[in-house]
Design an enzyme around this catalytic site. Structure first.
Site, mmCIF file in Angstrom:
data_model
loop_
_atom_site.group_PDB
_atom_site.id
_atom_site.type_symbol
_atom_site.label_atom_id
_atom_site.label_comp_id
_atom_site.label_asym_id
_atom_site.label_seq_id
_atom_site.Cartn_x
_atom_site.Cartn_y
_atom_site.Cartn_z
ATOM 1 N N GLY A 84 0.821 -1.193 0.000
ATOM 2 C CA GLY A 84 0.000 0.000 0.000
ATOM 3 C C GLY A 84 0.862 1.252 0.000
ATOM 4 N N ASP A 86 2.288 5.142 -1.556
ATOM 5 C CA ASP A 86 2.764 5.886 -2.715
ATOM 6 C C ASP A 86 4.197 5.474 -3.044
ATOM 7 O OD1 ASP A 86 3.540 8.473 -4.286
ATOM 8 O OD2 ASP A 86 1.399 8.743 -3.908
ATOM 9 N N THR A 88 8.351 5.752 -2.164
ATOM 10 C CA THR A 88 9.267 6.056 -1.072
ATOM 11 C C THR A 88 10.668 5.609 -1.443
ATOM 12 O OG1 THR A 88 9.503 6.018 1.345
ATOM 13 C CG2 THR A 88 9.061 3.910 0.262
ATOM 14 N N HIS A 90 14.266 3.656 -0.128
ATOM 15 C CA HIS A 90 14.972 2.792 0.814
ATOM 16 C C HIS A 90 16.454 2.836 0.476
ATOM 17 C CE1 HIS A 90 11.251 1.351 2.351
ATOM 18 N NE2 HIS A 90 10.958 0.598 1.317
ATOM 19 N N ILE A 150 5.532 3.868 6.310
ATOM 20 C CA ILE A 150 4.876 2.565 6.474
ATOM 21 C C ILE A 150 4.088 2.249 5.213
ATOM 22 C CG2 ILE A 150 3.109 1.283 7.742
ATOM 23 C CD1 ILE A 150 3.855 2.871 10.223
ATOM 24 N N GLY A 151 4.224 1.029 4.738
ATOM 25 C CA GLY A 151 3.420 0.535 3.619
ATOM 26 C C GLY A 151 3.300 -0.967 3.751
ATOM 27 N N PHE A 163 7.807 -1.257 7.387
ATOM 28 C CA PHE A 163 8.176 0.114 7.730
ATOM 29 C C PHE A 163 9.644 0.369 7.407
ATOM 30 C CE2 PHE A 163 8.807 -2.486 11.536
ATOM 31 C CZ PHE A 163 10.118 -2.181 11.881
ATOM 32 N N CYS A 180 6.031 9.750 -0.639
ATOM 33 C CA CYS A 180 4.664 9.390 -0.283
ATOM 34 C C CYS A 180 3.642 10.378 -0.851
ATOM 35 C CB CYS A 180 4.490 9.260 1.232
ATOM 36 S SG CYS A 180 5.622 8.047 1.963
#
Length: 219
Positions: A84, A86, A88, A90, A150-151, A163, A180
């Site tokens: 879930g 948008d 992000t 990492h 968080i997704g 997360f 996001c």
């Protein structure tokens, strides 16, 4: 590497530094094992090679700012994913956590998201920082500065994805996206907020204990 105390109601797997695509494949194997009840609840902790991940939210791909040439120069991959949310980032300096939990006793994804947020709020409070939620947005914030994203996703009510807590990532990499999809805030890290060097080794034990206290308070 696997670690878990003898009385722990879940196990912790430390995967070290991973490529996002490889970590997703490994997650899905754990999800199938959890569905079959051949493993216990599991918290995976790892750190990814630099990557922008695009979630399932409509229009998320439009929040990628950098060109292919700029991405290549920065050494950042782009991956579409089924979590879930948008878009992000990492990368090194983040703790990325993937809880693989049997959530069939709750079947409430909103409650699960709030509990993940609570776990992260407790974690950063240990270091003297007051983080909180923002109405209508997931993750945790210090005022208008996002500290963790968080997704999540579920499969037969087994959770995966999770997360990303910014410990000391290269914050300039967030310039390549509208994180996001949020235009009324910035991104921060524990190191930046505390104005001192921070490492994941310092944070992970606190995070694991906060996870235990949030999800297994009676154990």
């Amino acid at each position: 590497m696997e670690s878990s105390g003898s009385s722990a109601p879940f196990r912790v797997l430390h995967w070290g530094r991973t490529r996002y695509k490889d970590a997703l494949s490994r997650q899905l194997l754990l999800v199938e094992q959890r569905k079959k009840q051949t493993i216990e609840d599991t918290l995976v902790l790892n750190e990814h090679d630099p990557v922008f991940t695009i979630g399932v939210r409509t229009g998320a791909v439009n929040h990628l700012v950098w060109s292919e040439n700029t991405l290549a120069q920065a050494g950042i991959e782009v991956e579409k994913t089924n979590r879930g949310g948008d878009i992000t980032y990492h990368g090194p300096g983040q703790i990325v956590g993937y809880p693989i939990l049997d959530w069939s006793h709750r079947k409430d994804l909103h409650a699960y998201l709030r509990m993940l947020e609570e776990c992260l709020i407790k974690t950063v409070a240990h270091f003297g920082l007051e983080a909180d939620r923002r109405e209508g947005k997931t993750g945790i914030w210090i005022e208008d500065r996002k500290l963790a994203a968080i997704g999540v996703a579920v499969k037969s009510w087994v959770t995966y994805h999770g997360f990303a807590l910014n410990v000391h990532p290269n914050l300039s990499h967030f310039d390549g996206i509208i994180p996001c999809g949020i235009t009324d805030g910035t991104v921060t890290s524990l190191q930046q907020e505390l104005n001192r060097p921070m490492g994941s080794d310092e944070v992970e034990p606190v995070l694991i204990e906060s996870f235990r206290n949030t999800f297994y308070p009676d154990c």
